[in-house]
Structure formats: structure tokens, C-alpha cells
Design an enzyme around this catalytic site. Structure first.
Site, PDB file in Angstrom:
ATOM      1  CG  HIS A 189      -6.002  -0.601   0.944  1.00 36.48           C
ATOM      2  ND1 HIS A 189      -6.326   0.659   0.478  1.00 36.48           N
ATOM      3  CD2 HIS A 189      -5.638  -0.442   2.237  1.00 36.48           C
ATOM      4  CE1 HIS A 189      -6.156   1.542   1.448  1.00 36.48           C
ATOM      5  NE2 HIS A 189      -5.741   0.896   2.520  1.00 36.48           N
ATOM      6  CD  GLU A 227       9.026   8.662  -5.938  1.00 37.18           C
ATOM      7  OE1 GLU A 227      10.279   8.540  -5.926  1.00 37.18           O
ATOM      8  OE2 GLU A 227       8.446   9.660  -6.370  1.00 37.18           O
ATOM      9  CG  HIS A 237      -1.792   1.261   1.236  1.00 37.32           C
ATOM     10  ND1 HIS A 237      -1.448   2.376   1.966  1.00 37.32           N
ATOM     11  CD2 HIS A 237      -2.932   1.576   0.588  1.00 37.32           C
ATOM     12  CE1 HIS A 237      -2.363   3.321   1.783  1.00 37.32           C
ATOM     13  NE2 HIS A 237      -3.276   2.866   0.952  1.00 37.32           N
ATOM     14  CG  LEU A 282      -0.721  -9.366   6.494  1.00 36.89           C
ATOM     15  CD1 LEU A 282      -0.305  -8.988   7.906  1.00 36.89           C
ATOM     16  CD2 LEU A 282      -0.040 -10.664   6.061  1.00 36.89           C
TER      17      LEU A 282
END
Length: 252
Positions: free
Chosen positions: A77, A47, A11, A72
Site C-alpha cells: 500500500h 469514507e 487504508h 506502520l
């Protein structure tokens, strides 16, 4: 035939420790499979971005890429952000094939790593006795995801034959401090906390702070750049690579 490239997709966080941990975990993957072209990428706040990683691989001539989400649980997301990012990338590169795998999830080996991090924390804090555990996860607005963390807490407690309470860093109660206090109210005095996070960041720092304030004797580090986590990544990659095989062309 060249094997598909692999992108490990996290993420992302403003905390530089998070990106450093993800990149170290990706290096573990490279050490296990030096024959693969592997890139780390981030959805946000770090990045390279997913687009940058894919662009680099395309420039190198890769036209098959497997993306493994370093998550996990099947939270927001995993269900929305990651598939949307993959869809946008596929639209930009119509000549390549992108395969998105399942998230890492809570494989049995995750509990092995949790145990190692717990032992390290207990040794560092010179703790010789435990009578309770807290397992802290990120938390989600999705009750199914939170239920999976609660189930993981029960499994972890059964492994150690100790009462274990799930806690959440955000979105859902109880917080880590509340979980520790609940065990203390039940007469437990030697309570340690495990972190169901891949990498350190603001949420893990907050969990640690609240747990120690409430009387926890030790808080473990996140799972981190562990070989067993790298092996889960490669297991997800293997399934994704098989899904990229064109069976019609293979048997034509």
C-alpha cells in the site's frame, strides 16, 4: 502565510471500528495542533475517500496539502497504492501542491504505546506473570517488510527481557497461534500478545482468536488513538510542510 492542510490517510476497512479509531486518532492530532486544518481520509472501504477530502480542502481555499499515510511499514500500500492515489489527485487539481510524507513506521514511541496496551491487557486479565511475548503484525508478500516486524519483535523482547516471537495475520508464517505454541513448546506458559496494528478489524480479531485458542494469557488492543501516535503524524507533517516551501520564491 497559512500552514498547509493535513490529511491523515488510512487504508480503510469494512469494520466500522477501524474508521472510528482513525477518526479519533485524527482528532488527537487536531487537539495537539488546533491551528491546522486536518482531515481524515481512506484509500478504500470507508469514507471520506482521499479525493473527497482533497476536494473539500480545495473548496475551502487550501492550495497546499500534506498527506501522511497511517501505515506502520513500507508494504504494498505504501509503495504503490498511496503514491498512485496521490498522482491521480494531483492530476485532477493542477493548481494545488500535494506532498506525500513517509509512513509512520516503527518509531521508538510505537513501543511505548505497545507497552501501554500490554499493561492494560494484563491488568484486565489479572495476569501477574509473563515468560514470553508474541508481536503480531499484518504480514506482507514483501520479505523485507516481514523482516522489519521480526526485528521489532526482537527489540520489544529486549525491552522486557523476554523471549519474543513475531507473528503475522496474513501472507507469511507463523500465525499467532503457531507463535504461541512455539513458545509453549519451549516451556513458556504465561504468554501475552501485542498487536502491531493501528486499529481493530478482521485481522486483529483473527489474531486474538488464534492466540487465545493456543493458550495466550492476554492479547493487547491495537495501538489506537494515542497521543504519541498523533505526535508521529505531526512529525511527518512538519517534514512535508517544509518540503512544500518554495525556497527560490522565499529568497527572491
Amino acid at each position: 502565510m497559512t500552514a498547509p492542510a493535513l490529511i491523515t490517510l488510512a487504508h480503510g476497512s469494512r469494520d466500522p471500528r477501524s474508521a472510528a479509531t482513525i477518526k479519533a486518532l485524527t482528532e488527537q492530532v487536531v487537539c495537539l495542533r488546533p491551528d491546522l486544518r486536518v482531515e481524515a481520509a481512506f484509500l478504500d472501504l470507508a469514507e471520506p475517500s482521499l479525493d473527497e477530502a482533497i476536494d473539500r480542502l480545495v473548496r475551502e481555499g487550501h492550495d497546499e496539502i500534506v498527506v501522511v499515510p497511517l501505515l506502520l511499514s513500507e508494504a504494498y500500500h505504501a509503495k504503490f497504492d498511496v503514491p498512485a492515489a496521490i498522482e491521480r489527485a494531483a492530476a485532477r487539481h493542477t493548481g494545488i501542491r500535494l506532498e506525500l510524507t513517509e509512513v509512520l513506521g516503527l518509531e521508538a514511541s510505537v513501543f511505548h504505546v505497545l507497552d501501554r496496551r500490554l499493561r492494560e491487557a494484563l491488568a484486565h486479565n489479572r495476569v501477574r506473570e509473563l515468560d514470553g511475548l508474541v508481536l503480531a503484525g499484518a504480514g506482507s508478500s514483501d520479505p523485507v517488510v516481514n523482516a522489519s516486524i521480526a526485528r521489532a519483535a526482537r527489540q520489544w523482547g529486549q525491552r522486557h527481557k523476554l523471549p519474543t516471537v513475531a507473528a503475522f495475520a496474513s501472507q507469511a508464517p507463523p500465525a499467532a497461534g503457531e507463535a504461541v505454541r512455539a513458545l509453549r513448546a519451549d516451556g513458556r506458559r504465561h504468554i501475552a500478545v501485542g498487536l502491531l496494528f493501528l486499529a481493530p478489524g478482521f485481522l486483529t480479531d483473527r489474531v486474538t482468536e488464534l492466540a487465545l485458542e493456543a493458550g495466550a494469557v492476554a492479547v493487547a488492543e491495537p495501538l489506537g488513538a494515542d497521543q504519541e501516535i498523533a505526535e508521529i503524524i505531526l512529525a511527518r507533517y512538519a517534514v512535508g510542510a517544509v518540503d512544500l516551501v518554495d525556497l527560490d520564491a522565499l529568497f527572491a
